[in-house]
Design a protein around this motif. Structure first.
Motif: not given
Length: 159
Positions: A81-104
């Motif tokens: 994130v610091a690298m992004l900000r140092e280069n003129g970018f700002e994080p927007g939104n993040i969408d992620c999915t974890i794939v795991a049978e276990q654990p719940r």
């Protein structure tokens, strides 16, 4: 605006603590890896780096470097994130999915979202974490490890 995609996978390993999204998960197995093997944070870092065309997490934090042995992946995320900000970018939104049978994981998701948002210094409402299974198919279905996918939006800062 730019969009990046990230993916990571780690096998289960005995004698390690399981961390996902910066949160300790109560489970008898952890994930194998050079760092703390937080597959979710690694996928998010790759998505952020990809959005900026800054290569990948392994390029910036190689698993051949003793500097990253056992490192908390939240530190890697802060550096990305610091690298992004140092280069003129700002994080927007993040969408992620974890794939795991276990654990719940559903009971851990709110804390993961909070920790990721705090680590990136973005609003919690900009972080979406989901979990799914593969209905017993593939390596995650056989409970051999965990995978994670992430997409990230970054925005050019206006000066």
């Amino acid at each position: 605006m730019r969009i990046g995609f990230g993916y990571d996978v780690h096998a289960f390993a005995e004698g390690r603590e399981l961390r996902l999204g910066g949160v300790r998960i109560d489970y008898p197995l952890g994930l194998a890896g050079h760092s703390d093997a937080d597959v979710l944070i690694h996928a998010i870092c790759d998505a952020l780096l990809g959005a900026a065309a800054f290569r990948d997490i392994g390029y910036h934090f190689p698993d051949t470097s003793p500097d990253y042995q056992g490192v908390d992946s939240k530190i890697l995320m802060q550096r990305v994130v610091a690298m992004l900000r140092e280069n003129g970018f700002e994080p927007g939104n993040i969408d992620c999915t974890i794939v795991a049978e276990q654990p719940r994981l559903s009971s851990y998701i709110p804390e993961m979202q909070r920790v990721i948002a705090e680590t990136m210094n973005i609003p919690e409402t900009d972080v979406s974490v989901k979990a799914t299974t593969t209905e017993h198919l593939g390596f995650t279905g056989r409970k051999e490890g965990i995978a994670a996918y992430a997409v990230a939006l970054i925005k050019a800062k206006r000066f």
